[in-house]
Write a protein that holds these residues in place. Structure first.
Motif, PDB file in Angstrom:
ATOM      1  N   GLN A   1       0.776  -1.162   0.113  1.00 42.21           N
ATOM      2  CA  GLN A   1      -0.081  -0.129  -0.042  1.00 42.21           C
ATOM      3  C   GLN A   1       0.976   1.108   0.033  1.00 42.21           C
ATOM      4  O   GLN A   1       2.058   1.210   0.676  1.00 42.21           O
ATOM      5  CB  GLN A   1      -0.780  -0.046   1.346  1.00 42.21           C
TER       6      GLN A   1
ATOM      7  N   LEU B   1      -1.705  -0.834  -3.883  1.00 40.14           N
ATOM      8  CA  LEU B   1      -2.880  -0.355  -3.263  1.00 40.14           C
ATOM      9  C   LEU B   1      -2.766   1.255  -2.860  1.00 40.14           C
ATOM     10  O   LEU B   1      -1.984   1.299  -2.365  1.00 40.14           O
ATOM     11  CB  LEU B   1      -3.551  -1.223  -1.946  1.00 40.14           C
TER      12      LEU B   1
ATOM     13  N   ARG C   1       0.852  -3.106 -11.352  1.00 37.41           N
ATOM     14  CA  ARG C   1      -0.744  -3.122 -11.261  1.00 37.41           C
ATOM     15  C   ARG C   1      -1.336  -2.299  -9.909  1.00 37.41           C
ATOM     16  O   ARG C   1      -0.363  -1.987  -9.210  1.00 37.41           O
ATOM     17  CB  ARG C   1      -1.066  -4.679 -10.951  1.00 37.41           C
TER      18      ARG C   1
ATOM     19  N   TYR D   1      -4.628  -1.340  -7.379  1.00 41.87           N
ATOM     20  CA  TYR D   1      -5.636  -1.822  -6.532  1.00 41.87           C
ATOM     21  C   TYR D   1      -6.181  -0.459  -6.012  1.00 41.87           C
ATOM     22  O   TYR D   1      -5.419   0.175  -5.185  1.00 41.87           O
ATOM     23  CB  TYR D   1      -5.358  -2.639  -5.444  1.00 41.87           C
TER      24      TYR D   1
ATOM     25  N   THR E   1      -8.736   2.531  -4.561  1.00 43.14           N
ATOM     26  CA  THR E   1      -9.801   2.585  -3.633  1.00 43.14           C
ATOM     27  C   THR E   1     -10.287   3.842  -3.674  1.00 43.14           C
ATOM     28  O   THR E   1      -9.630   5.196  -3.918  1.00 43.14           O
ATOM     29  CB  THR E   1      -9.499   2.198  -1.968  1.00 43.14           C
TER      30      THR E   1
ATOM     31  N   PHE F   1      -7.844  -1.274 -13.560  1.00 49.25           N
ATOM     32  CA  PHE F   1      -7.392  -1.534 -12.375  1.00 49.25           C
ATOM     33  C   PHE F   1      -7.633  -3.084 -12.249  1.00 49.25           C
ATOM     34  O   PHE F   1      -8.347  -3.633 -12.443  1.00 49.25           O
ATOM     35  CB  PHE F   1      -8.295  -0.969 -11.269  1.00 49.25           C
ATOM     36  N   TYR F   2      -6.432  -3.585 -11.325  1.00 51.60           N
ATOM     37  CA  TYR F   2      -6.516  -5.020 -11.171  1.00 51.60           C
ATOM     38  C   TYR F   2      -7.664  -5.284 -10.197  1.00 51.60           C
ATOM     39  O   TYR F   2      -8.450  -6.317 -10.281  1.00 51.60           O
ATOM     40  CB  TYR F   2      -5.189  -5.416 -10.418  1.00 51.60           C
ATOM     41  N   LEU F   3      -7.999  -4.727  -9.199  1.00 57.79           N
ATOM     42  CA  LEU F   3      -9.050  -4.539  -8.247  1.00 57.79           C
ATOM     43  C   LEU F   3      -9.220  -3.125  -7.988  1.00 57.79           C
ATOM     44  O   LEU F   3      -8.668  -2.182  -8.054  1.00 57.79           O
ATOM     45  CB  LEU F   3      -8.387  -5.213  -6.979  1.00 57.79           C
ATOM     46  N   ALA F   4     -10.658  -3.021  -7.204  1.00 58.18           N
ATOM     47  CA  ALA F   4     -11.217  -1.792  -6.700  1.00 58.18           C
ATOM     48  C   ALA F   4     -11.728  -1.679  -5.652  1.00 58.18           C
ATOM     49  O   ALA F   4     -12.633  -2.916  -5.657  1.00 58.18           O
ATOM     50  CB  ALA F   4     -11.473  -0.962  -8.104  1.00 58.18           C
TER      51      ALA F   4
ATOM     52  N   ASN G   1      -1.752  -6.346 -16.357  1.00 60.04           N
ATOM     53  CA  ASN G   1      -2.484  -7.522 -15.719  1.00 60.04           C
ATOM     54  C   ASN G   1      -2.174  -8.861 -16.036  1.00 60.04           C
ATOM     55  O   ASN G   1      -2.036  -9.556 -15.247  1.00 60.04           O
ATOM     56  CB  ASN G   1      -3.906  -7.216 -15.721  1.00 60.04           C
TER      57      ASN G   1
ATOM     58  N   ASN H   1     -10.939 -11.586  -8.458  1.00 58.82           N
ATOM     59  CA  ASN H   1     -12.258 -10.700  -8.921  1.00 58.82           C
ATOM     60  C   ASN H   1     -13.443 -11.613  -8.853  1.00 58.82           C
ATOM     61  O   ASN H   1     -14.407 -10.952  -8.452  1.00 58.82           O
ATOM     62  CB  ASN H   1     -11.951 -10.431 -10.379  1.00 58.82           C
TER      63      ASN H   1
ATOM     64  N   HIS I   1     -14.467 -11.293  -5.034  1.00 58.61           N
ATOM     65  CA  HIS I   1     -15.073  -9.911  -5.017  1.00 58.61           C
ATOM     66  C   HIS I   1     -16.609  -9.799  -5.682  1.00 58.61           C
ATOM     67  O   HIS I   1     -17.370  -9.029  -4.882  1.00 58.61           O
ATOM     68  CB  HIS I   1     -14.126  -8.860  -5.590  1.00 58.61           C
TER      69      HIS I   1
END
Length: 450
Positions: free
Chosen positions: A237, A261, A299, A301, A303, A328-331, A408, A422, A425
């Motif tokens: 992070q 992140l 990558r 993540y 928020t 984004f790889y994750l969000a 990614n 993913n 999630h």
């Protein structure tokens, strides 16, 4: 002496199984285990994954708690206390609201445990336990970690590593600044390297759990250079200002950093200013920072937080579209949460806008609920907006589109796990909505100290 360590769950839902096996190892438990004298017989139960055997013999119980786990932690503590077993509580929530936590335990530890845990254990042995122990900030060379208690539990093969503590930024909603008084301390790099070498054979990827890996850029750059020869894969992070330092990003890439992140929080500069996160817009803002990260194959993540004064109704859809556009790889799309002890909580309480005296203990409150009165929207508008953004980002169309992004898919391990993470999630979007804090099926009563 027999000492039981407990990691509490956020809560349990009465009509479905809560036993889950894809959790990460709880690092605070490993810290307490490492600090405990070798002649103490330790046992450990993870409330997220297993039923707690309350009648198993023990001389004392220790429970690290956070605000979201407080309700369940107090239920667990009451089970032990009515059996005559003393309970010690610590962690972020104990420091943020010590008066509340002390009513549910024989003793509390505020601040960091390293400086006082040996004293707590010794007082437990001799029956001289004090009501409160105040830990201070010591050099992080004194961190001792023991993961022996995790053997046999089905945790994800992710190694959680701490390289530093704290953050100097003044974000209004963040409890980190309250707990660490806006300071940052780093562990000796040699200690971090030694811990990684010890765990390398058993972990596929490492998560550096620092509140802000880039809080001290010079240290982080030196640490990255020291990590490079290990050939490990890791994520962390960090604040977005670091993404404007290309020499730093190049060092991260050489060191095996697979993703970061980053708290974007909002695409509206007015909202960022209210959050005291205007630094997010420096040097060309998000677009330039993301281009830099992409150039180095890192990558993201991302928020986002919704509910600040002046928030627009289209902010949710705009954030989801932004996250998809930038692959984004994750969000995460979360509502603003006033944690106790933060400047935000103090302000909303002063303005009379808190909907619950203590939302984390109120039976009416559930996960995804909005515990304060926003200025520009109804509370449920924010909840629904967050859910809408999550559903849009985690559609199968979005997942496939993002999966085959060149960054990614560049690493086989990260690409293979992209779909599982993913997909998880995607399932959690609705499953966690209104999830209870604590266990509604627990009969009680809560035992409180005088």
């Amino acid at each position: 002496m027999k000492l039981t360590l407990i990691h509490p769950a956020i809560g349990h839902r009465a009509d479905e199984s809560y036993i889950r096996t894809w959790q990460m190892e709880p690092l605070p438990i490993a810290v307490l285990a490492g600090l405990s004298p070798p002649d103490v017989e330790l046992s450990f139960h993870d409330d997220r994954m297993e039923a707690i055997p309350f009648d198993a013999p023990t001389d004392a119980v220790a429970i690290p708690i956070e605000t979201y786990t407080a309700a369940r932690a107090y239920q667990i503590a009451s089970e032990y206390r009515r059996r005559g077993i003393p309970v010690v509580m610590g962690g972020f929530h104990a420091t943020l609201v010590p008066g509340e936590v002390s009513r549910h335990a024989e003793a509390i530890v505020t601040g960091e445990a390293e400086s006082v845990w040996a004293e707590v254990v010794d007082d437990l042995r001799h029956g001289t336990l004090r009501r409160r122990y105040q830990g201070d900030q010591r050099p992080l060379a004194e961190i001792r970690i023991s993961r022996d208690l995790f053997h046999g539990k089905r945790y994800l093969p992710i190694g959680l590593i701490e390289t530093g503590r704290g953050c100097r930024f003044p974000c209004e909603f963040c409890a980190i600044q309250t707990f660490f008084s806006r300071t940052y301390r780093a562990r000796p790099p040699a200690d971090v390297i030694a811990e990684l070498i010890q765990l390398k054979a058993s972990k596929r990827v490492f998560f550096f759990v620092d509140d802000n890996f880039a809080a001290d850029l010079a240290f982080a750059r030196d640490l990255a250079e020291a990590l490079a020869p290990l050939g490990i894969r890791w994520v962390t992070q960090m604040s977005i200002n670091a993404a404007h330092d290309e020499a730093f990003l190049a060092a991260l890439a050489r060191a095996g950093c697979s993703g970061v992140l980053i708290g974007f929080e909002s695409l509206d500069e007015t909202v960022l200013r209210a959050m005291k996160k205007r630094f997010n817009t420096m040097r060309g803002g998000f677009t330039v920072a993301l281009a830099n990260l992409r150039r180095h194959g890192i990558r993201v993540y991302g928020t986002f937080v919704f509910g600040y004064d002046g928030e627009r109704a289209d902010a949710f859809d705009e954030a989801a579209a932004f996250a998809i556009e930038h692959r984004f790889y994750l969000a995460a799309f979360n509502h603003l949460t006033p944690f106790p002890g933060t400047p935000l909580f103090t302000r909303l309480k002063r303005e009379g806008r808190l909907l619950y005296e203590r939302w984390w203990l109120d039976e009416r409150y559930g996960y995804n609920g909005i515990p304060f009165q926003p200025k520009t929207m109804a509370p449920d508008d924010i909840r629904q907006g967050c859910l809408r953004a999550r559903r849009r980002f985690y559609t199968w169309q979005s997942i496939v589109r993002r999966a085959f992004d060149p960054v990614n898919r560049a690493d086989g391990f990260m690409f293979r796990n992209f779909f599982a993470i993913n997909g998880m999630h995607r399932v959690e979007v609705d499953k966690r909505d209104h999830f209870p804090l604590g266990d509604p099926a627990w009969n009680g009563p809560l035992l409180k100290a005088a």
